[in-house]
Design a protein around this motif. Sequence first.
Motif, PDB file in Angstrom:
ATOM      1  N   ASN A 284      -7.056   0.750   3.109  1.00  0.00           N
ATOM      2  CA  ASN A 284      -6.636   0.045   1.889  1.00  0.00           C
ATOM      3  C   ASN A 284      -7.560   0.301   0.699  1.00  0.00           C
ATOM      4  O   ASN A 284      -7.495  -0.411  -0.293  1.00  0.00           O
ATOM      5  CB  ASN A 284      -6.565  -1.459   2.159  1.00  0.00           C
ATOM      6  CG  ASN A 284      -5.497  -1.787   3.169  1.00  0.00           C
ATOM      7  OD1 ASN A 284      -4.382  -1.280   3.103  1.00  0.00           O
ATOM      8  ND2 ASN A 284      -5.836  -2.623   4.129  1.00  0.00           N
TER       9      ASN A 284
ATOM     10  N   ARG B 138       0.816  -1.218   0.000  1.00  0.00           N
ATOM     11  CA  ARG B 138       0.000   0.000   0.000  1.00  0.00           C
ATOM     12  C   ARG B 138       0.855   1.276   0.000  1.00  0.00           C
ATOM     13  O   ARG B 138       0.541   2.234  -0.694  1.00  0.00           O
ATOM     14  CB  ARG B 138      -0.913  -0.011   1.238  1.00  0.00           C
ATOM     15  CG  ARG B 138      -1.781   1.223   1.387  1.00  0.00           C
ATOM     16  CD  ARG B 138      -2.601   1.206   2.676  1.00  0.00           C
ATOM     17  NE  ARG B 138      -1.726   1.207   3.843  1.00  0.00           N
ATOM     18  CZ  ARG B 138      -1.739   0.274   4.801  1.00  0.00           C
ATOM     19  NH1 ARG B 138      -2.583  -0.734   4.745  1.00  0.00           N
ATOM     20  NH2 ARG B 138      -0.912   0.357   5.821  1.00  0.00           N
TER      21      ARG B 138
ATOM     22  N   ILE C  49      -6.117   0.299  -2.755  1.00  0.00           N
ATOM     23  CA  ILE C  49      -5.580  -0.967  -3.280  1.00  0.00           C
ATOM     24  C   ILE C  49      -6.594  -2.100  -3.162  1.00  0.00           C
ATOM     25  O   ILE C  49      -6.267  -3.256  -3.414  1.00  0.00           O
ATOM     26  CB  ILE C  49      -4.247  -1.353  -2.590  1.00  0.00           C
ATOM     27  CG1 ILE C  49      -4.435  -1.572  -1.081  1.00  0.00           C
ATOM     28  CG2 ILE C  49      -3.162  -0.329  -2.890  1.00  0.00           C
ATOM     29  CD1 ILE C  49      -3.251  -2.232  -0.397  1.00  0.00           C
TER      30      ILE C  49
END
Length: 175
Positions: free
Chosen positions: A85, A49, A88
């Motif tokens: 996150n 990340r 991603i």
Amino acid sequence: MEQNSKTKLNQKIITNLKSDKESENLSGLTSLRQSGKAQYMPFLIGIYRESKHESVKKEAFSILCELKQQDIVPYLIDAIVGKENKKIQKKLIEVCWQNGLKYTQYLPLFVDLVIEEDDLTSFEALTVIENLEYLPADDLVKKEVDKIKKILPKASENKAYFLNVILKFLNQPTE
């Protein structure tokens, strides 16, 4: 990655993964590939990340896709739903169908991702569903089918297509 959770995490690997230096990151990833365990997943996802080095991101993604230990699945699922996150998320979902682990019990999550996320992310979640080796218990399947049938009339053309594919996969005809 090994499954023995009683072994302590190697602080050198963690230090290398947290470093700003590309060479140290890659060294940590190499060590992780050779002798890591599921408890390293937050660090592996974190470096994927946050790294500014494309080679590091590529290696971390490669490791994530190649992991074959079922005990990494809860870490991966936590990462997929984690707000930190979001950028991603699509790639983390891709990891799920690439690594071929068992995600049967997470069918509701992947159906929700198909319903709620953008078309590209939805497609990745659909791919995970289509690659499920086994379906969950009938009551869980019925609950998801009912959810899909309720959403279907309001869905965009792409979402409706994805949802119909899921219904077909679950062997439930549309009405």
